[in-house]
Scaffold this motif. Structure first.
Motif, mmCIF file in Angstrom:
data_model
loop_
_atom_site.group_PDB
_atom_site.id
_atom_site.type_symbol
_atom_site.label_atom_id
_atom_site.label_comp_id
_atom_site.label_asym_id
_atom_site.label_seq_id
_atom_site.Cartn_x
_atom_site.Cartn_y
_atom_site.Cartn_z
ATOM 1 N N ALA A 29 0.843 -1.200 0.000
ATOM 2 C CA ALA A 29 0.000 0.000 0.000
ATOM 3 C C ALA A 29 0.875 1.246 0.000
ATOM 4 O O ALA A 29 1.955 1.256 0.591
ATOM 5 N N LEU A 30 0.386 2.288 -0.664
ATOM 6 C CA LEU A 30 1.057 3.587 -0.711
ATOM 7 C C LEU A 30 0.190 4.608 0.024
ATOM 8 O O LEU A 30 -1.031 4.589 -0.090
ATOM 9 N N TYR A 31 0.835 5.519 0.749
ATOM 10 C CA TYR A 31 0.107 6.495 1.560
ATOM 11 C C TYR A 31 0.548 7.910 1.225
ATOM 12 O O TYR A 31 1.686 8.143 0.863
ATOM 13 N N ARG A 32 -0.387 8.868 1.402
ATOM 14 C CA ARG A 32 -0.100 10.277 1.176
ATOM 15 C C ARG A 32 -0.705 11.091 2.312
ATOM 16 O O ARG A 32 -1.548 10.597 3.056
ATOM 17 N N LEU A 33 -0.298 12.340 2.423
ATOM 18 C CA LEU A 33 -0.801 13.223 3.465
ATOM 19 C C LEU A 33 -1.835 14.204 2.927
ATOM 20 O O LEU A 33 -2.702 14.655 3.649
ATOM 21 N N ALA A 34 -1.732 14.575 1.690
ATOM 22 C CA ALA A 34 -2.635 15.558 1.075
ATOM 23 C C ALA A 34 -3.517 14.817 0.081
ATOM 24 O O ALA A 34 -3.231 13.679 -0.259
ATOM 25 N N PRO A 35 -4.567 15.385 -0.422
ATOM 26 C CA PRO A 35 -4.989 16.772 -0.253
ATOM 27 C C PRO A 35 -5.716 16.981 1.069
ATOM 28 O O PRO A 35 -6.384 16.091 1.573
ATOM 29 N N GLN A 88 5.241 19.202 2.723
ATOM 30 C CA GLN A 88 5.159 20.546 2.143
ATOM 31 C C GLN A 88 3.804 20.742 1.452
ATOM 32 O O GLN A 88 3.146 21.763 1.645
ATOM 33 N N GLU A 89 3.383 19.760 0.662
ATOM 34 C CA GLU A 89 2.093 19.845 -0.034
ATOM 35 C C GLU A 89 0.933 19.954 0.961
ATOM 36 O O GLU A 89 0.011 20.752 0.764
ATOM 37 N N ALA A 90 0.962 19.165 2.020
ATOM 38 C CA ALA A 90 -0.106 19.204 3.028
ATOM 39 C C ALA A 90 -0.178 20.573 3.679
ATOM 40 O O ALA A 90 -1.262 21.142 3.848
ATOM 41 N N LEU A 91 0.976 21.135 4.023
ATOM 42 C CA LEU A 91 1.003 22.448 4.655
ATOM 43 C C LEU A 91 0.469 23.525 3.708
ATOM 44 O O LEU A 91 -0.327 24.383 4.107
ATOM 45 N N LEU A 92 0.859 23.475 2.452
ATOM 46 C CA LEU A 92 0.356 24.447 1.473
ATOM 47 C C LEU A 92 -1.160 24.328 1.315
ATOM 48 O O LEU A 92 -1.855 25.335 1.195
ATOM 49 N N ASP A 93 -1.680 23.101 1.332
ATOM 50 C CA ASP A 93 -3.132 22.892 1.236
ATOM 51 C C ASP A 93 -3.874 23.542 2.402
ATOM 52 O O ASP A 93 -4.973 24.065 2.230
ATOM 53 N N LEU A 94 -3.293 23.488 3.593
ATOM 54 C CA LEU A 94 -3.963 23.954 4.801
ATOM 55 C C LEU A 94 -4.039 25.471 4.923
ATOM 56 O O LEU A 94 -4.858 26.001 5.654
ATOM 57 N N LEU A 95 -3.159 26.183 4.204
ATOM 58 C CA LEU A 95 -3.090 27.638 4.322
ATOM 59 C C LEU A 95 -3.966 28.304 3.268
ATOM 60 O O LEU A 95 -3.932 27.948 2.093
ATOM 61 N N ASN A 96 -4.740 29.297 3.726
ATOM 62 C CA ASN A 96 -5.675 29.989 2.849
ATOM 63 C C ASN A 96 -5.473 31.495 3.001
ATOM 64 O O ASN A 96 -5.215 31.975 4.096
ATOM 65 N N GLY A 97 -5.582 32.217 1.905
ATOM 66 C CA GLY A 97 -5.454 33.667 1.968
ATOM 67 C C GLY A 97 -6.179 34.315 0.814
ATOM 68 O O GLY A 97 -6.601 33.654 -0.131
ATOM 69 N N GLU A 98 -6.337 35.627 0.917
ATOM 70 C CA GLU A 98 -7.005 36.385 -0.135
ATOM 71 C C GLU A 98 -6.040 37.399 -0.703
ATOM 72 O O GLU A 98 -5.185 37.936 0.009
ATOM 73 N N GLY A 99 -6.186 37.694 -1.979
ATOM 74 C CA GLY A 99 -5.334 38.686 -2.630
ATOM 75 C C GLY A 99 -3.882 38.257 -2.612
ATOM 76 O O GLY A 99 -3.540 37.163 -3.034
ATOM 77 N N GLY A 174 1.433 12.766 10.837
ATOM 78 C CA GLY A 174 1.983 13.737 9.887
ATOM 79 C C GLY A 174 1.001 14.851 9.581
ATOM 80 O O GLY A 174 1.374 16.033 9.527
ATOM 81 N N GLN A 175 -0.262 14.505 9.398
ATOM 82 C CA GLN A 175 -1.282 15.523 9.130
ATOM 83 C C GLN A 175 -1.460 16.441 10.340
ATOM 84 O O GLN A 175 -1.620 17.654 10.178
ATOM 85 N N ALA A 176 -1.419 15.888 11.543
ATOM 86 C CA ALA A 176 -1.541 16.710 12.750
ATOM 87 C C ALA A 176 -0.360 17.675 12.869
ATOM 88 O O ALA A 176 -0.535 18.841 13.238
ATOM 89 N N CYS A 177 0.840 17.208 12.519
ATOM 90 C CA CYS A 177 2.022 18.086 12.524
ATOM 91 C C CYS A 177 1.831 19.219 11.513
ATOM 92 O O CYS A 177 2.132 20.376 11.817
ATOM 93 N N ALA A 178 1.345 18.883 10.322
ATOM 94 C CA ALA A 178 1.124 19.905 9.290
ATOM 95 C C ALA A 178 0.073 20.909 9.758
ATOM 96 O O ALA A 178 0.224 22.124 9.547
ATOM 97 N N ARG A 179 -0.994 20.432 10.417
ATOM 98 C CA ARG A 179 -2.024 21.349 10.946
ATOM 99 C C ARG A 179 -1.438 22.304 11.991
ATOM 100 O O ARG A 179 -1.714 23.498 11.983
ATOM 101 N N ASP A 180 -0.649 21.769 12.910
ATOM 102 C CA ASP A 180 -0.040 22.615 13.938
ATOM 103 C C ASP A 180 0.925 23.625 13.320
ATOM 104 O O ASP A 180 1.002 24.775 13.768
ATOM 105 N N ALA A 181 1.664 23.216 12.292
ATOM 106 C CA ALA A 181 2.570 24.142 11.598
ATOM 107 C C ALA A 181 1.773 25.240 10.891
ATOM 108 O O ALA A 181 2.141 26.416 10.926
#
Length: 192
Positions: A29-35, A88-99, A174-181
């Motif tokens: 099996a293969l595993y990922r953190l994102a999206p 890195q991909e998981a962290l980028l997914d979690l961050l949201n911004g405008e403009g 790993g996802q929890a670490c990305a959320r905290d970051a």
């Protein structure tokens, strides 16, 4: 004459050798953190670097620590890509911004207000416990002076003893670490 006999003979011998070498078994099996869904708002632009990590942690294989402290690779499960790239991909997914308040990978080469640099010191299993630990640093834009630092540590418990159940726990850690970051980055950009 001798050369025309030796060359074909050498080719036959080498062809026979290649079939003797065992091929590695593919992972079950293969595993990922994102999206992941965007959960944390940005109040500035941030460059997110791919984290640094030891070769044991940074690759596609998942690792476990045995009761004596020895590390071993779990061959039946692995990441879909390098674990550092997935984080890195998981962290980028979690961050949201405008403009102009966006999170960009370092590969984009853009000038941003802040830079997030991090090092994963642990992303391994010990028994049924998955562990993630990272050291995070936020640098101020072009000055590159250290603005804030934090250590983030998370764990998750496997819901079974199989390698797949343990791998799922490692994904959770790993996802929890990305959320905290992501929460750390969001807090710093809003406070500064």
């Amino acid at each position: 004459m001798i050369r025309s006999i030796i060359l074909p003979a050498a080719m036959v011998v080498l062809a026979g050798c290649s079939s003797v070498i065992p091929q590695p078994e593919p992972a079950s099996a293969l595993y990922r953190l994102a999206p992941m869904e965007a959960e944390y708002q940005l109040a500035a632009s941030v460059t997110v670097r791919e984290p640094e990590a030891s070769r044991l942690i940074a690759g596609r294989w998942m690792a476990a620590e045995d009761e004596n402290g020895g590390m071993r690779i779990i061959r039946s499960v692995q990441w879909t890509d390098r674990s550092t790239s997935l984080m890195q991909e998981a962290l980028l997914d979690l961050l949201n911004g405008e403009g102009a308040n966006v999170a960009l990978p370092a590969q984009a080469g853009a000038l941003t207000d802040y830079e997030f640099s991090w090092r994963i010191s642990d992303l391994t299993l010990k028994g049924s416990t998955a562990r993630c630990r990272l050291e995070a640093t936020i640098l101020k834009g072009q000055e590159r002076s250290v603005l804030r630092q934090s250590t983030i540590s998370t764990t998750a418990t496997a819901r079974g003893n199989s390698d797949m159940a343990r791998a799922e726990a490692l994904v959770e850690a790993g996802q929890a670490c990305a959320r905290d970051a992501a929460a750390f980055i969001s807090e710093v950009t809003r406070a500064s």
